[in-house]
Design a protein around this motif. Structure first.
Motif, PDB file in Angstrom:
ATOM      1  N   ALA A  45       1.765   9.975  -3.532  1.00 51.86           N
ATOM      2  CA  ALA A  45       0.605   9.074  -3.651  1.00 51.86           C
ATOM      3  C   ALA A  45      -0.432   9.616  -4.630  1.00 51.86           C
ATOM      4  CB  ALA A  45      -0.039   8.858  -2.281  1.00 51.86           C
ATOM      5  N   ALA A  73      -2.477   9.159   6.418  1.00 55.50           N
ATOM      6  CA  ALA A  73      -1.361   8.202   6.408  1.00 55.50           C
ATOM      7  C   ALA A  73       0.005   8.887   6.460  1.00 55.50           C
ATOM      8  CB  ALA A  73      -1.438   7.314   5.163  1.00 55.50           C
ATOM      9  N   THR A  74       0.126  10.066   5.847  1.00 60.91           N
ATOM     10  CA  THR A  74       1.429  10.746   5.804  1.00 60.91           C
ATOM     11  C   THR A  74       1.967  10.993   7.214  1.00 60.91           C
ATOM     12  OG1 THR A  74       0.548  11.942   3.871  1.00 60.91           O
ATOM     13  CG2 THR A  74       2.687  12.653   4.711  1.00 60.91           C
ATOM     14  N   ASP A 132      -5.210  -2.880  -2.979  1.00 61.05           N
ATOM     15  CA  ASP A 132      -4.201  -2.006  -2.392  1.00 61.05           C
ATOM     16  C   ASP A 132      -2.839  -2.291  -3.008  1.00 61.05           C
ATOM     17  OD1 ASP A 132      -5.275  -0.236  -0.285  1.00 61.05           O
ATOM     18  OD2 ASP A 132      -5.988  -2.104   0.615  1.00 61.05           O
ATOM     19  N   GLY A 133      -2.036  -1.244  -3.118  1.00 60.46           N
ATOM     20  CA  GLY A 133      -0.669  -1.409  -3.620  1.00 60.46           C
ATOM     21  C   GLY A 133       0.076  -0.102  -3.479  1.00 60.46           C
ATOM     22  N   SER A 146       1.137   5.514  -4.127  1.00 62.18           N
ATOM     23  CA  SER A 146       0.065   4.578  -3.801  1.00 62.18           C
ATOM     24  C   SER A 146      -0.626   4.153  -5.080  1.00 62.18           C
ATOM     25  CB  SER A 146      -0.953   5.273  -2.893  1.00 62.18           C
ATOM     26  OG  SER A 146      -2.182   4.544  -2.872  1.00 62.18           O
ATOM     27  N   SER A 155       0.856  -1.197   0.000  1.00 63.83           N
ATOM     28  CA  SER A 155       0.000   0.000   0.000  1.00 63.83           C
ATOM     29  C   SER A 155       0.883   1.234   0.000  1.00 63.83           C
ATOM     30  CB  SER A 155      -0.897   0.041   1.243  1.00 63.83           C
ATOM     31  OG  SER A 155      -0.112   0.253   2.405  1.00 63.83           O
ATOM     32  N   GLY A 156       0.268   2.376  -0.254  1.00 59.43           N
ATOM     33  CA  GLY A 156       0.983   3.640  -0.157  1.00 59.43           C
ATOM     34  C   GLY A 156       1.407   3.928   1.273  1.00 59.43           C
ATOM     35  N   THR A 157       0.644   3.419   2.228  1.00 62.27           N
ATOM     36  CA  THR A 157       0.991   3.611   3.637  1.00 62.27           C
ATOM     37  C   THR A 157       2.235   2.811   4.001  1.00 62.27           C
ATOM     38  OG1 THR A 157      -1.350   3.952   4.092  1.00 62.27           O
ATOM     39  CG2 THR A 157       0.070   3.522   5.983  1.00 62.27           C
ATOM     40  N   LYS A 193      -6.304   6.468  -7.294  1.00 57.77           N
ATOM     41  CA  LYS A 193      -5.139   7.342  -7.549  1.00 57.77           C
ATOM     42  C   LYS A 193      -4.891   7.427  -9.065  1.00 57.77           C
ATOM     43  CE  LYS A 193      -4.259   7.251  -3.034  1.00 57.77           C
ATOM     44  NZ  LYS A 193      -4.142   8.298  -2.057  1.00 57.77           N
ATOM     45  N   TYR A 201      -9.311  18.213   2.520  1.00 56.70           N
ATOM     46  CA  TYR A 201      -9.674  17.371   3.630  1.00 56.70           C
ATOM     47  C   TYR A 201     -10.476  18.215   4.608  1.00 56.70           C
ATOM     48  CZ  TYR A 201      -6.429  14.224   1.516  1.00 56.70           C
ATOM     49  OH  TYR A 201      -5.819  13.414   0.606  1.00 56.70           O
ATOM     50  N   PHE A 244      -3.690   2.690  -4.782  1.00 56.50           N
ATOM     51  CA  PHE A 244      -5.113   2.621  -4.418  1.00 56.50           C
ATOM     52  C   PHE A 244      -5.919   2.906  -5.689  1.00 56.50           C
ATOM     53  CE2 PHE A 244      -8.999   4.643  -2.792  1.00 56.50           C
ATOM     54  CZ  PHE A 244      -9.365   3.781  -1.781  1.00 56.50           C
ATOM     55  N   THR A 298      -3.120  16.934   4.292  1.00 50.51           N
ATOM     56  CA  THR A 298      -2.826  15.724   3.517  1.00 50.51           C
ATOM     57  C   THR A 298      -3.698  14.601   4.064  1.00 50.51           C
ATOM     58  OG1 THR A 298      -1.092  14.101   2.935  1.00 50.51           O
ATOM     59  CG2 THR A 298      -0.895  15.169   5.078  1.00 50.51           C
ATOM     60  N   PHE A 299      -3.650  13.458   3.371  1.00 54.49           N
ATOM     61  CA  PHE A 299      -4.320  12.269   3.886  1.00 54.49           C
ATOM     62  C   PHE A 299      -3.602  11.812   5.164  1.00 54.49           C
ATOM     63  CE2 PHE A 299      -4.836   7.536   3.731  1.00 54.49           C
ATOM     64  CZ  PHE A 299      -6.170   7.540   4.084  1.00 54.49           C
ATOM     65  N   ASP A 359       6.085  12.169  -0.749  1.00 54.54           N
ATOM     66  CA  ASP A 359       4.827  11.410  -0.774  1.00 54.54           C
ATOM     67  C   ASP A 359       4.087  11.791  -2.057  1.00 54.54           C
ATOM     68  OD1 ASP A 359       2.329  10.297  -0.543  1.00 54.54           O
ATOM     69  OD2 ASP A 359       1.962  10.934   1.517  1.00 54.54           O
ATOM     70  N   VAL A 396       4.420  16.459   0.509  1.00 50.96           N
ATOM     71  CA  VAL A 396       3.337  15.759  -0.200  1.00 50.96           C
ATOM     72  C   VAL A 396       3.037  16.527  -1.481  1.00 50.96           C
ATOM     73  CG1 VAL A 396       0.917  15.040  -0.070  1.00 50.96           C
ATOM     74  CG2 VAL A 396       2.363  14.919   1.969  1.00 50.96           C
TER      75      VAL A 396
HETATM   76  C1  LIG Z   1      -3.688   7.669  -0.629  1.00 55.14           C
HETATM   77  C2  LIG Z   1      -2.600   8.360   0.105  1.00 55.14           C
HETATM   78  C3  LIG Z   1      -1.717   7.676   0.971  1.00 55.14           C
HETATM   79  C4  LIG Z   1      -1.931   6.250   1.382  1.00 55.14           C
HETATM   80  O1  LIG Z   1      -1.993   5.330   0.366  1.00 55.14           O
HETATM   81  P1  LIG Z   1      -2.722   3.904   0.589  1.00 55.14           P
HETATM   82  O2  LIG Z   1      -2.339   3.145  -0.626  1.00 55.14           O
HETATM   83  O3  LIG Z   1      -4.192   4.177   0.673  1.00 55.14           O
HETATM   84  O4  LIG Z   1      -2.180   3.301   1.827  1.00 55.14           O
HETATM   85  C5  LIG Z   1      -0.679   8.385   1.527  1.00 55.14           C
HETATM   86  N1  LIG Z   1      -0.497   9.686   1.293  1.00 55.14           N
HETATM   87  C6  LIG Z   1      -1.323  10.386   0.488  1.00 55.14           C
HETATM   88  C7  LIG Z   1      -1.053  11.842   0.252  1.00 55.14           C
HETATM   89  C8  LIG Z   1      -2.417   9.754  -0.112  1.00 55.14           C
HETATM   90  O5  LIG Z   1      -3.242  10.463  -0.898  1.00 55.14           O
END
Ligand SMILES: *Cc1c(COP(=O)(O)O)cnc(C)c1O
Length: 387
Positions: A177, A86-87, A212-213, A200, A57-59, A205, A331, A202, A83-84, A175, A149
């Motif tokens: 993603a 996960a960052t 997931d990837g 990512s 995953s991107g995470t 994206k 967001y 996802f 940002t999302f 990042d 990001v």
């Molecule tokens: C989607 C996203 C991620 C996480 O990616 P996943 O594949 O959903 O784990 C991280 N950072 C940003 C900015 C994203 O948009």
């Protein structure tokens, strides 16, 4: 109308994707099969990075370089609050402290001047220079890394960020993603001279799989070797020799197989996204109260999102929904005020630009196959709105 249409692309690629899936079902190497290495070579070639390491995953892509660098308790990692989750999540997950830096009001990406002030503030434990997490003042933190990001597909300002990071000895992890396929001064994102870049896959994206990837990109041979170990439980020379604590972070062979035909048409789709974005720009120009996105001349956006600013955002979103147009808010709550980060002790106006954007941002339908007639309808609804 769909916010992000994945079906049109599938109809276009169906025979190629099905043939790839069938090949995997026939050879049966579902974990780390040959398509994974094939995809990694193609990803590296498309960015110019020496190594592309796929992952689950991107995470996980963001997490593994932090693990490889041994970032943990007592360390400061700088990033944006807009940002999302996960960052910043991965920073906290390894036990380090996220130090948020507000964004540029035009690109919505981390402010280089803000980053420099924040680094100095951490070094001097001086919250009058920059709003700091409580721990940075009370115990002190060591500045270790920055995660810019590329929000909505537009690159952060790397030519300003990289010298600041170099001067202060920070590692830089891009990042991307939301930005794979985009460019900065002609250079493909994930191919810039950062220590690592992540993306990512996802499904929604700009380059997505059917699950997931993610992937990590680096020119650093030693880092690449550590990342390949980390994604398989910290394996050594074989799977049952463990030399570090890692994760199960592999990408499925099936997902790699699905992505191969998608990667081939990515440049064409990025070009189509430019046309869609330009179509929005023409139709939205001059509508009172609407601020369309601005892409710096030296950036090619991957257009993961087309996000406008509008003061009465929630009412406009409701008006569009009533007219059959889906929208999204990326967001609604910046990360410095998320309840999980309450211990950082931030007030909303510590990051005033992010706080303001979170109240005004609205993302419109965006994908390479958006029809002109749909764009007409969306923009007519926006133009007709009085509120
Ligand atoms: C989607 C996203 C991620 C996480 O990616 P996943 O594949 O959903 O784990 C991280 N950072 C940003 C900015 C994203 O948009």
């Amino acid at each position: 109308m769909e916010f992000i249409d994945l079906k049109t692309q599938y109809r276009r690629l169906e025979p190629a994707i099905r043939a790839r899936i069938d090949a995997v079902l026939a050879h049966g190497h579902f974990i780390m099969g040959p398509e994974v290495a094939e995809l990694e070579s193609a990803l590296a070639a498309s960015t110019g990075a020496r190594h592309a390491i796929t992952c689950a995953s991107g995470t996980d892509a963001l997490l593994m370089p932090l693990l490889a660098w041994g970032i943990g308790p007592g360390d400061a990692v700088f990033t944006t609050p807009f940002t999302f989750f996960a960052t910043a999540e991965v920073i906290a997950l390894v036990g380090a402290t996220p130090v948020f830096v507000d964004v540029d009001p035009v690109t919505f990406n981390i402010s280089p001047e803000g980053l420099e002030r924040a680094i100095l503030a951490v070094k001097r434990r001086d919250p009058s220079m920059h709003p700091l997490p409580r721990r940075a003042v009370e115990e002190g933190l060591t500045p270790r890394a920055v995660i810019p990001v590329d929000l909505f597909g537009i690159a952060a300002e790397y030519d300003e960020l990289l010298p600041i990071a170099r001067e202060h000895g920070l590692l830089v992890m891009e990042d991307a993603a939301q930005a794979f396929g985009g460019r900065y001064k002609g250079i493909p994102l994930c191919g810039l001279p950062c220590h690592a870049a992540t993306t990512s896959f996802f499904p929604a994206k700009p380059l997505g799989c059917y699950g997931d990837g993610g992937a990590i990109f680096t020119d650093d041979d030693a880092l690449a070797a550590t990342l390949r170990s980390l994604r398989v439980h910290g394996k050594g020379s074989d799977k049952y020799e463990n030399v570090r604590v890692g994760i199960n972070g592999r990408m499925d062979t099936l997902q790699a197989a699905i992505m191969l035909p998608k990667l081939e048409i990515l440049p064409e789709e990025i070009a189509a996204r430019q046309r869609v974005a330009a179509g929005y720009g023409e139709r939205l120009a001059g509508i009172p109260g609407v601020t369309p996105p601005t892409v710096p001349a030296h950036c090619l956006s991957a257009w993961a999102q087309y996000s406008i600013l509008y003061d009465n955002r929630d009412a406009l979103a409701a008006h569009l929904k009533a007219g059959g147009v889906p929208t999204a808010i990326y967001y609604p709550k910046p990360l410095h005020v998320q309840s999980v980060f309450a211990h950082l002790d931030h007030a909303a106006d510590d990051m005033p630009i992010s706080a303001s954007l979170s109240r005004r941002i609205l993302s419109l339908p965006m994908h390479p196959y958006l029809e002109e007639s749909d764009q007409d309808r969306i923009c007519q609804l926006i133009a007709a709105y009085r509120g």
